[in-house]
Design a protein around this motif. Structure first.
Motif, PDB file in Angstrom:
ATOM      1  N   VAL A 144      26.168  32.747  43.392  1.00  0.00           N
ATOM      2  CA  VAL A 144      26.891  31.754  42.385  1.00  0.00           C
ATOM      3  C   VAL A 144      25.584  30.882  43.997  1.00  0.00           C
ATOM      4  O   VAL A 144      27.200  30.601  44.458  1.00  0.00           O
ATOM      5  CB  VAL A 144      28.489  31.682  42.572  1.00  0.00           C
ATOM      6  N   PRO A 145      24.857  30.007  43.259  1.00  0.00           N
ATOM      7  CA  PRO A 145      24.419  29.024  44.561  1.00  0.00           C
ATOM      8  C   PRO A 145      25.301  28.084  44.410  1.00  0.00           C
ATOM      9  O   PRO A 145      26.033  27.615  44.206  1.00  0.00           O
ATOM     10  CB  PRO A 145      23.185  28.348  43.439  1.00  0.00           C
ATOM     11  N   ALA A 146      25.083  27.172  45.495  1.00  0.00           N
ATOM     12  CA  ALA A 146      26.481  26.483  46.382  1.00  0.00           C
ATOM     13  C   ALA A 146      25.865  25.576  45.214  1.00  0.00           C
ATOM     14  O   ALA A 146      24.639  24.930  44.937  1.00  0.00           O
ATOM     15  CB  ALA A 146      25.611  26.054  47.377  1.00  0.00           C
ATOM     16  N   GLY A 147      27.497  24.249  45.164  1.00  0.00           N
ATOM     17  CA  GLY A 147      27.290  23.750  44.352  1.00  0.00           C
ATOM     18  C   GLY A 147      26.667  23.635  42.673  1.00  0.00           C
ATOM     19  O   GLY A 147      26.437  22.886  41.758  1.00  0.00           O
ATOM     20  N   GLN A 148      26.637  24.661  42.281  1.00  0.00           N
ATOM     21  CA  GLN A 148      26.399  25.401  40.753  1.00  0.00           C
ATOM     22  C   GLN A 148      27.837  26.206  39.740  1.00  0.00           C
ATOM     23  O   GLN A 148      28.397  26.629  40.749  1.00  0.00           O
ATOM     24  CB  GLN A 148      24.731  26.458  40.896  1.00  0.00           C
ATOM     25  N   THR A 149      27.107  25.894  38.863  1.00  0.00           N
ATOM     26  CA  THR A 149      27.655  26.642  38.036  1.00  0.00           C
ATOM     27  C   THR A 149      27.203  27.755  37.493  1.00  0.00           C
ATOM     28  O   THR A 149      25.698  27.799  36.758  1.00  0.00           O
ATOM     29  CB  THR A 149      29.291  25.556  37.020  1.00  0.00           C
ATOM     30  N   VAL A 150      27.978  28.985  36.852  1.00  0.00           N
ATOM     31  CA  VAL A 150      27.369  30.044  36.783  1.00  0.00           C
ATOM     32  C   VAL A 150      28.328  30.718  35.361  1.00  0.00           C
ATOM     33  O   VAL A 150      28.750  30.921  35.484  1.00  0.00           O
ATOM     34  CB  VAL A 150      26.673  30.865  37.847  1.00  0.00           C
ATOM     35  N   TYR A 151      27.022  30.779  34.156  1.00  0.00           N
ATOM     36  CA  TYR A 151      28.203  31.506  33.040  1.00  0.00           C
ATOM     37  C   TYR A 151      27.299  32.613  32.875  1.00  0.00           C
ATOM     38  O   TYR A 151      26.589  32.794  32.690  1.00  0.00           O
ATOM     39  CB  TYR A 151      27.672  30.440  32.271  1.00  0.00           C
ATOM     40  N   LEU A 152      29.082  32.522  32.389  1.00  0.00           N
ATOM     41  CA  LEU A 152      29.320  34.690  32.452  1.00  0.00           C
ATOM     42  C   LEU A 152      29.269  34.564  30.202  1.00  0.00           C
ATOM     43  O   LEU A 152      29.682  33.920  29.726  1.00  0.00           O
ATOM     44  CB  LEU A 152      29.909  35.114  32.755  1.00  0.00           C
ATOM     45  N   GLY A 153      28.076  35.085  29.896  1.00  0.00           N
ATOM     46  CA  GLY A 153      27.982  35.642  28.826  1.00  0.00           C
ATOM     47  C   GLY A 153      27.198  34.614  27.986  1.00  0.00           C
ATOM     48  O   GLY A 153      27.787  35.419  26.469  1.00  0.00           O
ATOM     49  N   SER A 156      32.157  43.355  28.520  1.00  0.00           N
ATOM     50  CA  SER A 156      31.420  42.298  28.908  1.00  0.00           C
ATOM     51  C   SER A 156      32.527  41.149  29.503  1.00  0.00           C
ATOM     52  O   SER A 156      33.406  40.699  28.683  1.00  0.00           O
ATOM     53  CB  SER A 156      30.189  41.321  28.085  1.00  0.00           C
ATOM     54  N   VAL A 157      31.853  41.218  30.481  1.00  0.00           N
ATOM     55  CA  VAL A 157      32.696  39.677  31.163  1.00  0.00           C
ATOM     56  C   VAL A 157      32.178  37.750  30.646  1.00  0.00           C
ATOM     57  O   VAL A 157      30.735  37.910  30.753  1.00  0.00           O
ATOM     58  CB  VAL A 157      32.586  39.713  32.804  1.00  0.00           C
ATOM     59  N   HIS A 158      33.164  37.278  30.654  1.00  0.00           N
ATOM     60  CA  HIS A 158      32.584  36.087  29.725  1.00  0.00           C
ATOM     61  C   HIS A 158      33.868  35.347  30.584  1.00  0.00           C
ATOM     62  O   HIS A 158      34.641  35.114  30.971  1.00  0.00           O
ATOM     63  CB  HIS A 158      32.909  35.184  28.149  1.00  0.00           C
ATOM     64  N   GLY A 159      32.734  33.787  30.624  1.00  0.00           N
ATOM     65  CA  GLY A 159      33.539  32.941  31.224  1.00  0.00           C
ATOM     66  C   GLY A 159      32.807  31.755  32.470  1.00  0.00           C
ATOM     67  O   GLY A 159      31.423  31.542  31.845  1.00  0.00           O
ATOM     68  N   ALA A 160      32.844  31.463  33.777  1.00  0.00           N
ATOM     69  CA  ALA A 160      32.130  30.395  34.610  1.00  0.00           C
ATOM     70  C   ALA A 160      32.416  30.728  36.245  1.00  0.00           C
ATOM     71  O   ALA A 160      33.981  31.447  36.173  1.00  0.00           O
ATOM     72  CB  ALA A 160      31.915  29.129  34.226  1.00  0.00           C
ATOM     73  N   PHE A 161      31.655  30.721  36.820  1.00  0.00           N
ATOM     74  CA  PHE A 161      31.946  30.428  38.203  1.00  0.00           C
ATOM     75  C   PHE A 161      31.601  29.599  39.000  1.00  0.00           C
ATOM     76  O   PHE A 161      30.319  29.293  38.030  1.00  0.00           O
ATOM     77  CB  PHE A 161      31.540  32.040  39.126  1.00  0.00           C
ATOM     78  N   THR A 162      31.897  27.933  40.201  1.00  0.00           N
ATOM     79  CA  THR A 162      31.905  27.040  39.818  1.00  0.00           C
ATOM     80  C   THR A 162      31.747  26.829  42.020  1.00  0.00           C
ATOM     81  O   THR A 162      32.325  27.774  42.267  1.00  0.00           O
ATOM     82  CB  THR A 162      32.584  25.954  39.270  1.00  0.00           C
ATOM     83  N   GLU A 184      24.323  34.604  32.576  1.00  0.00           N
ATOM     84  CA  GLU A 184      23.998  35.628  33.195  1.00  0.00           C
ATOM     85  C   GLU A 184      25.029  36.978  32.310  1.00  0.00           C
ATOM     86  O   GLU A 184      25.910  36.246  32.140  1.00  0.00           O
ATOM     87  CB  GLU A 184      24.987  36.151  34.826  1.00  0.00           C
ATOM     88  N   THR A 185      24.229  37.748  32.173  1.00  0.00           N
ATOM     89  CA  THR A 185      25.303  39.663  31.733  1.00  0.00           C
ATOM     90  C   THR A 185      26.233  40.200  32.459  1.00  0.00           C
ATOM     91  O   THR A 185      25.019  40.664  33.198  1.00  0.00           O
ATOM     92  CB  THR A 185      23.802  39.913  30.895  1.00  0.00           C
ATOM     93  N   VAL A 186      27.098  40.286  32.140  1.00  0.00           N
ATOM     94  CA  VAL A 186      28.135  41.136  32.930  1.00  0.00           C
ATOM     95  C   VAL A 186      28.483  41.765  32.249  1.00  0.00           C
ATOM     96  O   VAL A 186      29.777  42.054  31.332  1.00  0.00           O
ATOM     97  CB  VAL A 186      28.935  40.178  34.178  1.00  0.00           C
ATOM     98  N   GLU A 187      27.860  43.619  32.115  1.00  0.00           N
ATOM     99  CA  GLU A 187      28.399  44.549  32.200  1.00  0.00           C
ATOM    100  C   GLU A 187      29.435  45.063  32.294  1.00  0.00           C
ATOM    101  O   GLU A 187      29.249  45.700  33.846  1.00  0.00           O
ATOM    102  CB  GLU A 187      27.642  45.166  31.089  1.00  0.00           C
ATOM    103  N   LEU A 188      30.112  45.705  31.956  1.00  0.00           N
ATOM    104  CA  LEU A 188      31.320  46.746  32.746  1.00  0.00           C
ATOM    105  C   LEU A 188      31.487  48.296  31.840  1.00  0.00           C
ATOM    106  O   LEU A 188      31.467  48.119  30.643  1.00  0.00           O
ATOM    107  CB  LEU A 188      33.151  46.708  32.554  1.00  0.00           C
ATOM    108  N   ASN A 225      37.924  30.466  32.883  1.00  0.00           N
ATOM    109  CA  ASN A 225      37.578  30.961  31.776  1.00  0.00           C
ATOM    110  C   ASN A 225      37.331  31.998  31.548  1.00  0.00           C
ATOM    111  O   ASN A 225      36.305  32.506  30.989  1.00  0.00           O
ATOM    112  CB  ASN A 225      37.268  29.849  30.270  1.00  0.00           C
ATOM    113  N   LEU A 226      37.676  33.092  31.669  1.00  0.00           N
ATOM    114  CA  LEU A 226      37.260  34.618  32.290  1.00  0.00           C
ATOM    115  C   LEU A 226      38.508  35.368  31.644  1.00  0.00           C
ATOM    116  O   LEU A 226      39.502  35.532  31.626  1.00  0.00           O
ATOM    117  CB  LEU A 226      37.484  34.629  33.569  1.00  0.00           C
ATOM    118  N   MET A 227      37.841  36.291  30.806  1.00  0.00           N
ATOM    119  CA  MET A 227      37.834  37.311  30.050  1.00  0.00           C
ATOM    120  C   MET A 227      37.170  38.612  29.770  1.00  0.00           C
ATOM    121  O   MET A 227      35.894  38.258  30.190  1.00  0.00           O
ATOM    122  CB  MET A 227      38.373  36.794  28.100  1.00  0.00           C
TER     123      MET A 227
END
Length: 158
Positions: free
Chosen positions: A97-106, A69-75, A111-115, A56-58
């Motif tokens: 992105v730690p092992a076995g984890q999901t990191v949500y963006l936005g 700002s990037v939104h979505g998640a990495f697993t 996490e906050t990921v700004e461009l 769900n990256l956008m």
């Protein structure tokens, strides 16, 4: 007045039986669509590696040249931590992105990921290269603005 039940014609039943059987057979051959992977919202997916997946990256931005700002998640389904680098025209960011984890963006807890500057107008697709150091994948992800009420508070100020 009493109605006498009418007998059904064996011929009518003989015609109906193949139709019902055909419907059952064809229904059994249809794919179960709830088992298919899909993006539940407006973003796109990316497989960065065998273990690291983006969902769900956008990008949310007011327009071309404005911050985003990037939104979505990495697993990370793997057993070792991963660093995912996002590289778009004129902007880059890294997500741990730690092992076995999901990191949500936005999200509020994510996490906050700004461009610094987005090179695509809202409604377009921004080409982004995703890399974990060993693998590299390019996917174009949608750029959205505050037109949709649910994103209005998350679009960075110009």
């Amino acid at each position: 007045m009493t109605r006498t039940p009418q007998r059904r014609s064996p011929r009518g039943l003989a015609l109906a039986l193949p139709l019902v059987a055909g419907a059952v057979v064809l229904g059994g051959c249809a794919p179960v669509t709830t088992n298919l992977d899909y993006q539940p919202s407006d973003g796109f997916a990316v497989d960065v590696s065998e273990d690291v997946h983006g969902v769900n990256l956008m990008v949310l931005s007011h327009g071309e040249g404005a911050p985003g700002s990037v939104h979505g998640a990495f697993t990370n389904d793997g057993t070792t931590d991963a660093s995912v680098e996002l590289d778009a025209v004129g902007a880059s960011a890294t997500v741990e992105v730690p092992a076995g984890q999901t990191v949500y963006l936005g999200t509020e807890d994510g996490e906050t990921v700004e461009l610094d500057a987005v090179s695509t107008e809202p409604g377009g697709l921004l080409p982004v290269t995703f890399s974990d150091g060993s693998n590299e994948t390019e996917v174009s992800i949608p750029v959205l603005d505050d037109t949709f009420e649910e994103y209005a508070d998350d679009v960075p100020a110009s």
